[in-house]
Every structure is written in C-alpha cells, then in structure tokens.
Write a protein that holds these residues in place. Structure first.
Motif, PDB file in Angstrom:
ATOM      1  N   LYS A  97      -6.461  11.276  11.689  1.00 47.39           N
ATOM      2  CA  LYS A  97      -7.343  10.862  10.598  1.00 47.39           C
ATOM      3  C   LYS A  97      -6.539  10.103   9.534  1.00 47.39           C
ATOM      4  O   LYS A  97      -7.015   9.104   8.979  1.00 47.39           O
ATOM      5  N   LEU A 155       0.887  -1.154   0.000  1.00 50.83           N
ATOM      6  CA  LEU A 155       0.000   0.000   0.000  1.00 50.83           C
ATOM      7  C   LEU A 155       0.930   1.210   0.000  1.00 50.83           C
ATOM      8  O   LEU A 155       1.634   1.470   0.978  1.00 50.83           O
ATOM      9  N   ARG A 156       0.937   1.924  -1.104  1.00 48.44           N
ATOM     10  CA  ARG A 156       1.895   3.023  -1.276  1.00 48.44           C
ATOM     11  C   ARG A 156       1.258   4.352  -0.881  1.00 48.44           C
ATOM     12  O   ARG A 156       0.317   4.819  -1.515  1.00 48.44           O
ATOM     13  N   ASP A 181      -1.018   4.722  -4.012  1.00 48.83           N
ATOM     14  CA  ASP A 181      -2.400   4.275  -3.872  1.00 48.83           C
ATOM     15  C   ASP A 181      -3.227   5.348  -3.200  1.00 48.83           C
ATOM     16  O   ASP A 181      -4.401   5.533  -3.504  1.00 48.83           O
ATOM     17  N   VAL A 182      -2.588   6.058  -2.272  1.00 50.93           N
ATOM     18  CA  VAL A 182      -3.302   7.117  -1.562  1.00 50.93           C
ATOM     19  C   VAL A 182      -2.310   8.200  -1.147  1.00 50.93           C
ATOM     20  O   VAL A 182      -1.188   7.896  -0.731  1.00 50.93           O
ATOM     21  N   THR A 183      -2.694   9.462  -1.328  1.00 51.11           N
ATOM     22  CA  THR A 183      -1.919  10.566  -0.772  1.00 51.11           C
ATOM     23  C   THR A 183      -2.828  11.339   0.170  1.00 51.11           C
ATOM     24  O   THR A 183      -4.027  11.478  -0.091  1.00 51.11           O
ATOM     25  N   LEU A 184      -2.268  11.798   1.280  1.00 57.93           N
ATOM     26  CA  LEU A 184      -3.081  12.466   2.303  1.00 57.93           C
ATOM     27  C   LEU A 184      -2.423  13.765   2.746  1.00 57.93           C
ATOM     28  O   LEU A 184      -1.205  13.805   2.944  1.00 57.93           O
ATOM     29  N   GLU A 217      -7.505   1.623   7.653  1.00 53.22           N
ATOM     30  CA  GLU A 217      -8.695   1.095   6.972  1.00 53.22           C
ATOM     31  C   GLU A 217      -8.354   0.526   5.588  1.00 53.22           C
ATOM     32  O   GLU A 217      -8.967  -0.448   5.146  1.00 53.22           O
ATOM     33  N   LEU A 218      -7.392   1.133   4.937  1.00 53.51           N
ATOM     34  CA  LEU A 218      -7.034   0.685   3.581  1.00 53.51           C
ATOM     35  C   LEU A 218      -6.149  -0.558   3.586  1.00 53.51           C
ATOM     36  O   LEU A 218      -5.979  -1.221   2.564  1.00 53.51           O
ATOM     37  N   ASP A 260      -6.054   6.614  10.717  1.00 51.95           N
ATOM     38  CA  ASP A 260      -7.281   5.813  10.557  1.00 51.95           C
ATOM     39  C   ASP A 260      -7.485   5.356   9.113  1.00 51.95           C
ATOM     40  O   ASP A 260      -7.852   4.203   8.858  1.00 51.95           O
ATOM     41  N   ILE A 261      -7.283   6.280   8.184  1.00 46.49           N
ATOM     42  CA  ILE A 261      -7.506   5.967   6.760  1.00 46.49           C
ATOM     43  C   ILE A 261      -6.551   4.863   6.299  1.00 46.49           C
ATOM     44  O   ILE A 261      -6.957   3.903   5.640  1.00 46.49           O
TER      45      ILE A 261
END
Lengths: 192, 192
Positions: B183, B115-116, B171-174, B190-191, B186-187
């Motif tokens: 938060k 998970l990147r 996969d996700v940037t925050l 969850e992923l 948590d994300i």
C-alpha cells in the motif's frame, strides 16, 4: 467488529477540516467537527463558543498546566475532556465516520479501527488560507497560526502524553501545501 | 527544469528500502541505496563497509558530537558527508530517481523537485522484520532497532539540523506496519 473510523489531526489553516468533510462525502459517511462541539455543548450545558475555546487550552491556562500542581482537582477543561471522551466513544460505536480534531485518535486508540491522519502545511500556505477563510485580524496571520498550533500541541500533549505532529503517532501524515487538498482527499479515501 | 526525485527516510526495519526499490521498479526509474554507498566508496577510496557504518554515526562518535568543540577541523565523517553531498547532487541532476536514506531530502531541498517520504512502523513489526531479513543476533531485535534509530536521528540532526521523523519535514509519512508495504508503494507511486 469495531467500526472503521478516520481521525484527522491538523495544523490550523492546513485544510484538515475541509479534507475531512470531502473524504466523508466521498465515502458516504458522517464527519464530526463543529457538529461534535455543538453536541458537547448541549450535553454539558456550557455555551458552545466557550467549549470551542476551552477545547484547545490545556487545563490551568495555556502551557502553565505542566507546571501547576493541580491540587485543586478537576477544572472546567477536565470536565469538558470527560464529556468529549464519552461522546467521541459513542459516535465511534454508532458507525463509521470521520472525526476532525479533539484528540479522537488518542480517545479511540483501543475502541475503534482507526486510520490516524495528520495534515500539515508550511506557514505561508496556511497564512494565505486563513486570511481567505477567516478574514484579516489585527494580529498577523503568522502569529495567529503560531499561537493556535502551540495551543493545540499543548492540549494534545496534556491529555494524551503524545507528541502532536510526530509521524510515529499516525498511519499517514500529509503536507496539504505541497500535495494539494484534493490529492490528500484521494489518498485518505484510498487508504480507508 | 529540475528532475523529479523521491527521497525516502526510514526507521530501521520499516521496509523503507524495499518500498523505495518497488516504487522505482513500478515507475521505471533508478533507486540508489547500497549502490550509492558503493559509489561513495570507490570515489573516496574508503572501504565500503567503513563508509556504510560511518554514514550513520554523527562525527566525533555517536551522540558525542553535539558536545565536542570540534576544534580539530573536519574528521572522516565530515569528509564522507561532503562526498555524499556531491554524489547525491550529481545523481539528482542525471535524471529522476529514488534515493533511500543519506539525508538526501535535506541535500536536495533546493536542487531538485523532491517528494519527501518518511517510512516508519511500530517496534514489534520492525523487530519481526529485521529477524526475518537480517537473522538473529546476540542483541535483542528491539535493542538493535533502538540503537539504529538513535544513530540515524543523531546523524540526521547533526548534518541537517532537522528533526528526523517530524511530520512537518516531509510531504508524506507512512506507517508500513499498519498500511502494509505494498500500500505504501501504491501511495508513493500515486503521489509522484
């Protein structure tokens, strides 16, 4: 108090529009996309399809804008941009909603409390998806994706001077190909 | 069966390391960051601080690498890269874990189920945070951030040929500044 808005930018075929609609449904708020285009159309008097196309072409033609001197004043695309700007601002004032595309993230940057989302996926995921959603065309799906992405990036860059797809421009970016459409919906809902 | 790994790239001061540790804690898996550097150090015989610095300088000196002919063969940074590559690959084989920085996303791209993640935040959030975490320096926090980001981007680009901070690479940037550290934790959890 500013309304809480979700703006979704997306690569063509990544499912950004579907995700926007599902998020809005789950949250019980409105989602603007083609509806917005229709609204732009009726207000401007332009034909809806023309606006839909023009919305993704930077003024002066694709990619040529950056090199043109623009001595001739505002063109049709500039005119549409102004109307679009006005409508998106009004929609955001009316109540919480999801707005897909149309540089809404940039337009509302100081006018609303926005959760700025970008959805992307790799070429093969999107190629399969656009053939399923929009059918086959003479051009290969890969070519259609590349053209469309280039247009969106050029349009976004022209009007906002921001780099499309740069993580730093968004609160969250999600890969719908690896995470799945439904997971993206859940995450956005949780962040709202 | 490949182990499930979380790789976290991050802008300096965005809290990426803290997020990585908290995620690992919640999931009950290991997190490698400074521990990893120590391990590199002991294996290579280099001094730990030297490696920590060299890890963020592209070979041939900051930004000069792209212009050098590199006719002199591998330098110390290249040597470290090789060791780092080997160690990260081994860690990923041992079991699920979080790895912060060190281009682990690139190194493990075909060797693990990753998970990147990329964590970023705006300059003011990060400036406040680095002063709180690392104290005042002669240089302004903004200058320290810009220098550090440039180095990380150059290092990443040199060894991976990927653009650091481009949504499409993750996969996700925050945005930890707008979403908050907890938060983000948590994300990611969850992923996973």
């Amino acid at each position: 108090m500013k309304n809480r808005i979700i703006t979704i930018s997306r690569e063509f075929g990544s499912g950004g529009r579907t995700i926007g609609k599902k998020v809005a449904e789950k949250l019980g708020i409105l989602c603007y996309d083609s509806e917005l285009i229709e609204k732009v159309a009726s207000e401007s008097g332009f034909n809806a399809n023309y606006i839909k196309d023009a919305g993704e072409y930077a003024p002066g033609g694709f990619l040529s804008s950056a090199f043109s001197h623009r001595s001739s004043g505002p063109n049709n695309a500039d005119y549409l941009w102004t109307i679009q700007y006005k409508i998106i601002t009004e929609l955001a004032e009316k109540g919480p909603c999801v707005i897909v595309g149309r540089c809404a993230d940039y337009i509302l940057r100081e006018k609303a409390d926005c959760l700025r989302v970008f959805i992307h996926a790799d070429l093969s995921f999107r190629a399969e998806r656009i053939v399923k959603e929009y059918g086959e065309r003479e051009e290969s799906p890969e070519q259609r994706l590349k053209d469309k992405d280039k247009r969106r990036a050029a349009y976004h860059r022209f009007y906002t001077n921001m780099k499309w797809g740069h993580a730093q421009n968004y609160d969250v970016t999600l890969n719908s190909g690896t995470l799945g459409i439904d997971k993206c919906v859940d995450i956005i809902k949780e962040l709202y």
